[in-house]
Design a protein around this motif. Structure first.
Motif, PDB file in Angstrom:
ATOM      1  N   SER A  16     112.584  39.011  88.985  1.00 31.03           N
ATOM      2  CA  SER A  16     112.964  38.834  90.393  1.00 31.03           C
ATOM      3  C   SER A  16     112.815  37.390  90.843  1.00 31.03           C
ATOM      4  N   VAL A  17     111.933  36.617  90.211  1.00 30.67           N
ATOM      5  CA  VAL A  17     111.731  35.217  90.584  1.00 30.67           C
ATOM      6  C   VAL A  17     112.623  34.284  89.765  1.00 30.67           C
TER       7      VAL A  17
ATOM      8  N   SER B 216     115.729  35.168  96.062  1.00 34.17           N
ATOM      9  CA  SER B 216     114.425  34.686  95.573  1.00 34.17           C
ATOM     10  C   SER B 216     113.872  33.565  96.438  1.00 34.17           C
ATOM     11  N   MET B 217     114.687  32.996  97.343  1.00 39.07           N
ATOM     12  CA  MET B 217     114.201  31.958  98.247  1.00 39.07           C
ATOM     13  C   MET B 217     113.324  32.562  99.334  1.00 39.07           C
TER      14      MET B 217
ATOM     15  N   VAL C  69     103.987  27.731  81.076  1.00 41.46           N
ATOM     16  CA  VAL C  69     104.742  28.628  81.945  1.00 41.46           C
ATOM     17  C   VAL C  69     104.436  28.298  83.402  1.00 41.46           C
ATOM     18  N   GLN C  70     105.497  28.127  84.180  1.00 47.15           N
ATOM     19  CA  GLN C  70     105.365  27.811  85.605  1.00 47.15           C
ATOM     20  C   GLN C  70     105.450  29.094  86.430  1.00 47.15           C
ATOM     21  N   ASN C  71     104.937  29.030  87.647  1.00 43.86           N
ATOM     22  CA  ASN C  71     104.991  30.186  88.536  1.00 43.86           C
ATOM     23  C   ASN C  71     106.399  30.457  89.044  1.00 43.86           C
TER      24      ASN C  71
ATOM     25  N   PRO D   4     112.251  25.525  88.835  1.00 53.06           N
ATOM     26  CA  PRO D   4     112.383  24.318  89.636  1.00 53.06           C
ATOM     27  C   PRO D   4     113.355  24.468  90.811  1.00 53.06           C
ATOM     28  N   SER D   5     114.386  25.276  90.643  1.00 54.79           N
ATOM     29  CA  SER D   5     115.302  25.571  91.737  1.00 54.79           C
ATOM     30  C   SER D   5     115.439  27.079  91.853  1.00 54.79           C
TER      31      SER D   5
END
Length: 119
Positions: free
Chosen positions: A14-15, A117-118, A105-107, A110-111
Motif C-alpha cells: 500500500s505504501v 499513498s500521499m 530498507v526505507q520506510n 522517495p516519491s
C-alpha cells in the motif's frame, strides 16, 4: 507469528506500489514468506542430524550358549553437534538478513507511488 508476518505484505504494497500493482506485490510477499519457510525447513532433509549407533545383543536364549552368535542392532540417535551447527547457521542467515533490512530498507519511497499513498 503468522498473524503478524502475513499482515506485512499488504502494508508494504500500500505504501510502495500503485493501485494496480498492489495485488501482485502482496501475493509475491505472501508466497515469498511461504517459500522462505519451506527452504528453512527443507534444509533439515539435507543435513545429517542423526547418527547410527550399533549395539551387539544375543538373539535368543538358545544362542546364549553359543557366545559367538550375536545380533547387531542399529539405532538412530540425534547428533546434537550437527543440530547445534544447523541452528547456528539459520541464526546467522537470519541475523544477516535483519542487518541488511535495517541498513537498506526505507520506510517510504522517495516519491509517492500513487495519490492514495500521499494521504
Amino acid at each position: 507469528a503468522q498473524t503478524f508476518i502475513l499482515s506485512v505484505p499488504p502494508l508494504i504494497s500500500s505504501v510502495w506500489f500503485g493501485k494496480h500493482e498492489r495485488g501482485m506485490a502482496t501475493s509475491i510477499g505472501v508466497v515469498g514468506n511461504k517459500l522462505g519457510v519451506a527452504f528453512g525447513l527443507g534444509g533439515t532433509f539435507l543435513m545429517s542430524l542423526t547418527t547410527t549407533v550399533q549395539e551387539g545383543q544375543q538373539q535368543t536364549k538358545e544362542d546364549a550358549r553359543d557366545e559367538g552368535m550375536q545380533q547387531i542392532t542399529a539405532t538412530e540417535e540425534l547428533n546434537e553437534e550437527a543440530l547445534k551447527n544447523y541452528l547456528c547457521m539459520q541464526m546467522a542467515i537470519s541475523t544477516l538478513a535483519l542487518i541488511l533490512v535495517y541498513l537498506f530498507v526505507q520506510n517510504q519511497p522517495p516519491s509517492p507511488s500513487s495519490s492514495e499513498s500521499m494521504l
